[in-house]
Each structure stands twice: as C-alpha cells, then as structure tokens.
Design a protein around this motif. Sequence first.
Motif, PDB file in Angstrom:
ATOM      1  N   GLN A  50       0.684  -1.207  -0.007  1.00 35.31           N
ATOM      2  CA  GLN A  50      -0.051   0.062   0.002  1.00 35.31           C
ATOM      3  C   GLN A  50       0.775   1.140  -0.068  1.00 35.31           C
ATOM      4  O   GLN A  50       1.764   1.396   1.011  1.00 35.31           O
ATOM      5  CB  GLN A  50      -0.816  -0.023   1.264  1.00 35.31           C
ATOM      6  N   ILE A  51       0.855   1.800  -1.007  1.00 34.24           N
ATOM      7  CA  ILE A  51       1.632   3.259  -1.054  1.00 34.24           C
ATOM      8  C   ILE A  51       0.606   4.541  -0.986  1.00 34.24           C
ATOM      9  O   ILE A  51      -0.406   4.418  -1.385  1.00 34.24           O
ATOM     10  CB  ILE A  51       2.291   3.066  -2.376  1.00 34.24           C
ATOM     11  N   SER A  52       1.100   5.708  -0.578  1.00 42.04           N
ATOM     12  CA  SER A  52       0.348   6.967  -0.433  1.00 42.04           C
ATOM     13  C   SER A  52       0.150   7.446  -1.753  1.00 42.04           C
ATOM     14  O   SER A  52       0.562   7.149  -2.748  1.00 42.04           O
ATOM     15  CB  SER A  52       1.278   7.817   0.310  1.00 42.04           C
ATOM     16  N   LEU A  53      -0.783   8.680  -1.812  1.00 39.37           N
ATOM     17  CA  LEU A  53      -1.397   8.996  -2.948  1.00 39.37           C
ATOM     18  C   LEU A  53      -0.040   9.908  -3.531  1.00 39.37           C
ATOM     19  O   LEU A  53       0.134   9.789  -4.831  1.00 39.37           O
ATOM     20  CB  LEU A  53      -2.386   9.926  -2.944  1.00 39.37           C
ATOM     21  N   ALA A  54       0.845  10.362  -2.884  1.00 36.81           N
ATOM     22  CA  ALA A  54       2.073  10.985  -3.380  1.00 36.81           C
ATOM     23  C   ALA A  54       2.720  10.236  -3.985  1.00 36.81           C
ATOM     24  O   ALA A  54       3.421  10.542  -4.957  1.00 36.81           O
ATOM     25  CB  ALA A  54       2.583  12.021  -2.079  1.00 36.81           C
ATOM     26  N   ASP A  55       3.058   9.259  -3.425  1.00 35.00           N
ATOM     27  CA  ASP A  55       3.890   8.012  -4.003  1.00 35.00           C
ATOM     28  C   ASP A  55       3.521   7.466  -5.257  1.00 35.00           C
ATOM     29  O   ASP A  55       4.283   7.462  -6.310  1.00 35.00           O
ATOM     30  CB  ASP A  55       4.313   6.716  -3.104  1.00 35.00           C
ATOM     31  N   HIS A  69     -17.820  11.807   0.218  1.00 34.82           N
ATOM     32  CA  HIS A  69     -19.230  12.498   0.035  1.00 34.82           C
ATOM     33  C   HIS A  69     -18.952  13.801  -0.559  1.00 34.82           C
ATOM     34  O   HIS A  69     -17.659  14.395  -0.180  1.00 34.82           O
ATOM     35  CB  HIS A  69     -20.158  12.384   1.172  1.00 34.82           C
ATOM     36  N   ILE A  70     -19.764  14.691  -0.499  1.00 35.79           N
ATOM     37  CA  ILE A  70     -19.599  16.238  -1.072  1.00 35.79           C
ATOM     38  C   ILE A  70     -18.843  16.905   0.405  1.00 35.79           C
ATOM     39  O   ILE A  70     -19.340  16.886   1.339  1.00 35.79           O
ATOM     40  CB  ILE A  70     -21.085  16.766  -1.202  1.00 35.79           C
ATOM     41  N   ASP A  71     -17.789  17.453  -0.146  1.00 31.46           N
ATOM     42  CA  ASP A  71     -16.955  18.155   0.733  1.00 31.46           C
ATOM     43  C   ASP A  71     -16.466  17.228   2.047  1.00 31.46           C
ATOM     44  O   ASP A  71     -15.986  17.917   3.161  1.00 31.46           O
ATOM     45  CB  ASP A  71     -17.783  19.542   1.149  1.00 31.46           C
ATOM     46  N   GLN A  72     -16.445  16.147   1.985  1.00 32.25           N
ATOM     47  CA  GLN A  72     -15.914  15.053   3.005  1.00 32.25           C
ATOM     48  C   GLN A  72     -14.733  14.374   2.536  1.00 32.25           C
ATOM     49  O   GLN A  72     -14.849  13.450   1.535  1.00 32.25           O
ATOM     50  CB  GLN A  72     -16.947  14.213   3.608  1.00 32.25           C
ATOM     51  N   TRP A  73     -13.450  14.844   2.698  1.00 34.06           N
ATOM     52  CA  TRP A  73     -12.209  14.115   2.113  1.00 34.06           C
ATOM     53  C   TRP A  73     -11.508  13.085   3.204  1.00 34.06           C
ATOM     54  O   TRP A  73     -11.581  13.310   4.458  1.00 34.06           O
ATOM     55  CB  TRP A  73     -11.241  15.067   1.858  1.00 34.06           C
ATOM     56  N   GLU A  74     -10.819  12.160   2.862  1.00 34.46           N
ATOM     57  CA  GLU A  74     -10.226  11.356   3.591  1.00 34.46           C
ATOM     58  C   GLU A  74      -8.869  10.683   2.899  1.00 34.46           C
ATOM     59  O   GLU A  74      -8.759  10.653   1.680  1.00 34.46           O
ATOM     60  CB  GLU A  74     -11.311   9.878   3.873  1.00 34.46           C
ATOM     61  N   GLN A  75      -7.922  10.351   3.819  1.00 37.36           N
ATOM     62  CA  GLN A  75      -6.768  10.049   3.229  1.00 37.36           C
ATOM     63  C   GLN A  75      -7.042   8.730   2.521  1.00 37.36           C
ATOM     64  O   GLN A  75      -7.897   7.846   2.640  1.00 37.36           O
ATOM     65  CB  GLN A  75      -5.802   9.576   4.169  1.00 37.36           C
ATOM     66  N   ILE A  76      -6.061   8.355   1.382  1.00 43.36           N
ATOM     67  CA  ILE A  76      -6.263   7.089   0.662  1.00 43.36           C
ATOM     68  C   ILE A  76      -4.897   6.670   0.188  1.00 43.36           C
ATOM     69  O   ILE A  76      -3.945   7.317   0.063  1.00 43.36           O
ATOM     70  CB  ILE A  76      -6.995   7.718  -0.830  1.00 43.36           C
ATOM     71  N   TRP A  77      -4.789   5.213  -0.056  1.00 42.91           N
ATOM     72  CA  TRP A  77      -3.817   4.582  -0.497  1.00 42.91           C
ATOM     73  C   TRP A  77      -3.771   3.713  -1.548  1.00 42.91           C
ATOM     74  O   TRP A  77      -4.999   3.453  -1.969  1.00 42.91           O
ATOM     75  CB  TRP A  77      -3.012   3.741   0.731  1.00 42.91           C
ATOM     76  N   PHE A  78      -2.855   3.194  -2.305  1.00 45.69           N
ATOM     77  CA  PHE A  78      -3.017   2.413  -3.577  1.00 45.69           C
ATOM     78  C   PHE A  78      -2.399   1.153  -3.567  1.00 45.69           C
ATOM     79  O   PHE A  78      -1.194   1.070  -2.950  1.00 45.69           O
ATOM     80  CB  PHE A  78      -2.781   3.283  -4.652  1.00 45.69           C
ATOM     81  N   ASP A  79      -2.564   0.106  -4.379  1.00 42.38           N
ATOM     82  CA  ASP A  79      -2.013  -1.178  -4.525  1.00 42.38           C
ATOM     83  C   ASP A  79      -0.792  -0.827  -5.325  1.00 42.38           C
ATOM     84  O   ASP A  79      -1.035  -0.877  -6.540  1.00 42.38           O
ATOM     85  CB  ASP A  79      -2.864  -1.934  -5.033  1.00 42.38           C
TER      86      ASP A  79
END
Length: 218
Positions: free
Chosen positions: A14-19, A110-120
């Motif tokens: 799992q890597i960050s959105l930046a990576d 959801h609208i205006d609700q942001w959360e951190q995310i990772w990717f495979d």
Amino acid sequence: MSSLNSNISANARQISLADAADIIGRRFHHEDWKSDDPFALENGIDQAPDREAWTRARHVQDELTSYVTGGWVTAYALADDGVSFTKLPMEWLTNPSFALNIRTGCFMVHIDQWEQIWFDRPELLNALPKAGQPRQKHTFEWDKIIHEGWMFALRQETVPIKAEIVRHLGSWCPENKQAVPDGSLLAKVAKTIVDFLTENKTGWENLKMKRLEAKANE
C-alpha cells in the motif's frame, strides 16, 4: 474511518497518493516531473505560476482516477484500528462525488468530505502503459507518433505547452495499439514541436487563418 495517524506508514504494497502520483509522473513525464508539481493544482491553470507543472499534475491525477474507477488499481483507507488497511468498496469509487486530490493525498467520500487514501503498488505498476525497452525502439512507429503530436498541436487555438503534448501522446499510443515510448522521448518530440511553433508563430497563425477562411467559403 480513522483520521490519518502521522506515525503510520504504508507498507510495501500500500503506497500513499503522493507516491502513486510520483510513479505515474515519472512514467509519463520522466525528468520533467517534480514531486512538488501537485501543489500547482491549488489554483486553476490560468492562475498557476507554472502552467507546465499544473498540466503534468492534472494529467497524473486524471490517470490515477481512471485506474481506480476502472477497477485496475485497488484503493485503501486505514481500518478502524488505525494501523491496518481496508479496501474501499467500488461504490465509493464510482459515485458522482468521488474525486482524488494529489495535492492533499485525499479522496472525496461525499460532498466536501475528504479522507486519506492509499493504492496497491503492484497493481498500479501493472496498470501503467508498458514502455518500450531500448532494444525495442525500432518497433515504435515514430512516424505515426510524431504525426499525431503535430496534428494535436495544430488543432489547438494557441501553441500548446510541452506537457499537454506528452499527455496527449501518452494516452493516444495505447488507444491506437502503440507501445508508449519513454517519457523522455515523448518530451523531446513535444519540445521540437513547441520550439518550432513558437519560433514560427506568425506563419502558424497565418496558416490557421487561411484554413478558417477556406472553411468559411466552402
């Protein structure tokens, strides 16, 4: 979902959105890609201090979004324990409000609700267009690729920036069953086109005007 804990780091899978953005950016834009390019998206392209950086970042953000919504790359969030990861359901990734923000490393739930995310990471590497190896350079149909680069540039209202041409060719190649050359090679094609059109801008504008006049007289 738990908020991001600064002491938590993604594991090798799992890597960050930046990576993830860096992987895509280096693949398509090679040495032109900078890790701080995403910050250019804080404003619209007309207000961006560096239009090239803005276009590169927007390209990367759009590419990653398509990989996720297309089901090619699994997306994750932190589980309730704040340590492990949980896969995000596809309905979260395809609803009308879904969006990625590579500047903040978040996705819109959801609208205006942001959360951190990772990717495979392995899936992301597999989803990227396959680059031709140096020994296979002769298999590239450079006449078609260069022709498409010129046609794209000549269809624009103003001289395009280099990143716009790289972005277009990076998408055009796989769509037309072409191997995608290394980003540095696409950048050279783009630079040649942009330099020529910039140096010969008056002639190009006259050519476009004649085409418009001919079309109006048809």
